[in-house]
Write an enzyme that holds these catalytic residues in place. Structure first.
Site: not given
Ligand code: NAP
Length: 286
Positions: A71, A108
């Site tokens: 991305k 998104d």
């Molecule tokens: P990402 O860039 O890897 O970011 C992950 C986020 O989750 C960060 O803020 C991280 O905090 C936090 N996190 C991870 N483990 C944690 C824990 N144990 N305790 C507290 N915070 C935690 O991922 P992303 O792409 O933003 O995606 C995040 C979520 O959204 C995923 O579950 C993904 O499946 C979902 N999503 C859904 C859609 C949809 O269309 N519905 C689209 C995209 C993503 P830190 O910064 O502290 O590591």
């Protein structure tokens, strides 16, 4: 599916790509609208990404979606990127124009806002206060879209430095707050959004003082596996309105489909059931 020689082609580039729901989602729409076209899963290694994009363009593809881990790399191959892609810091949709230009967009944040609007048609964003959990790629796209809609955003993340950096990068009506500040933030929240990985199948739900939320608050979780996360169920038990994350996934796909195949496709219950057929309703192990 029988294609003609002038079939319209698109696909999703990822590494790996087998987990992507996009081929199923776009395939449903292609079938529904009887379009002479196809949408393919395209496994592309990171070091081959730029070449692969240009080759697809040269082969006559209309464009495609970009998923992990490409991305951010997608910026370097685009001739132009939209404001949403710049604000989101990522490209999730490529459009190959008739003159060969490669245009990058990010849908998104728009998909998130559209999913709320379609679930709650009376919802307005101007002047509303959103408490947004997370500072990853999805949180960034959502924060940018909420700010553009006129909302105020309080960003809360496990790693506070990431939230602070994101608030600085976006600017405007956004502040970074510590997780411990949630007690004080929630009573003023119109919208609580989980954009962290917490609540995904096999992970605990975020521990939040939901009793601090006002009755008007809407709780939404962008995690959609399971569909009804622990956070959404806890909010429902408190009588709050909730919106699940599947709608964001479905709506973010619409602009790409419209650009490649010429129809703005409809998100409805039939599509939702088809795309989520294998997604558990709740995480039994939680
Ligand atoms: P990402 O860039 O890897 O970011 C992950 C986020 O989750 C960060 O803020 C991280 O905090 C936090 N996190 C991870 N483990 C944690 C824990 N144990 N305790 C507290 N915070 C935690 O991922 P992303 O792409 O933003 O995606 C995040 C979520 O959204 C995923 O579950 C993904 O499946 C979902 N999503 C859904 C859609 C949809 O269309 N519905 C689209 C995209 C993503 P830190 O910064 O502290 O590591």
């Amino acid at each position: 599916m029988i294609l003609s020689g002038s079939a319209k082609l698109a696909g999703v580039l990822g590494w790996p790509v087998a987990h992507s729901r996009s081929p199923r989602l776009h395939g449903f729409w292609l079938h529904r609208y009887g379009i002479d076209g196809a949408y393919l899963p395209l496994p592309v290694r990171p070091d081959r990404f730029a070449d692969a994009v240009r080759t697809l363009r040269d082969l006559g593809f209309r464009g495609g979606n970009v998923t992990l881990p490409h991305k951010e790399a997608a910026f370097t191959v685009c001739d132009r990127v939209s404001r949403s892609a710049q604000r989101a810091g990522a490209v999730n949709t490529l459009i190959f124009e008739a003159d060969g230009a490669i245009v990058g967009d990010n849908t998104d944040g728009w998909g998130f806002v559209e999913s709320l609007r379609s679930a709650l048609p009376d919802l307005t964003f101007v002047g509303r206060t959103a408490v947004l959990l997370g500072a990853g790629g999805a949180a960034r796209a959502i924060a940018a879209a909420l700010l553009d809609e006129g909302a105020q955003v309080a960003l809360v993340n496990r790693t506070p430095e990431r939230a602070e950096a994101l608030a600085r990068a976006l600017g405007g009506a956004i502040v970074a707050r510590a997780w411990e500040a949630l007690d004080a933030l929630l009573p003023a929240a119109d919208l609580l959004i989980n954009a962290t990985a917490l609540g995904m199948k096999g992970m605990p739900s975020p521990a939040l003082p939901l009793e601090r939320l006002p009755h008007r608050a809407i709780v939404t979780d962008i995690v959609y596996v399971p569909r009804r996360t622990g956070l959404l169920r806890a909010a429902e038990r408190r009588g709050l309105r909730t919106v699940c994350g599947l709608g964001m996934l479905l709506h973010q796909a619409r602009p790409g489909f419209a650009a490649w195949f010429g129809i703005d496709p409809v998100v409805d219950a039939e599509l939702e059931a088809f795309v989520s057929a294998d997604i558990p309703e709740i995480d039994e192990g939680e």
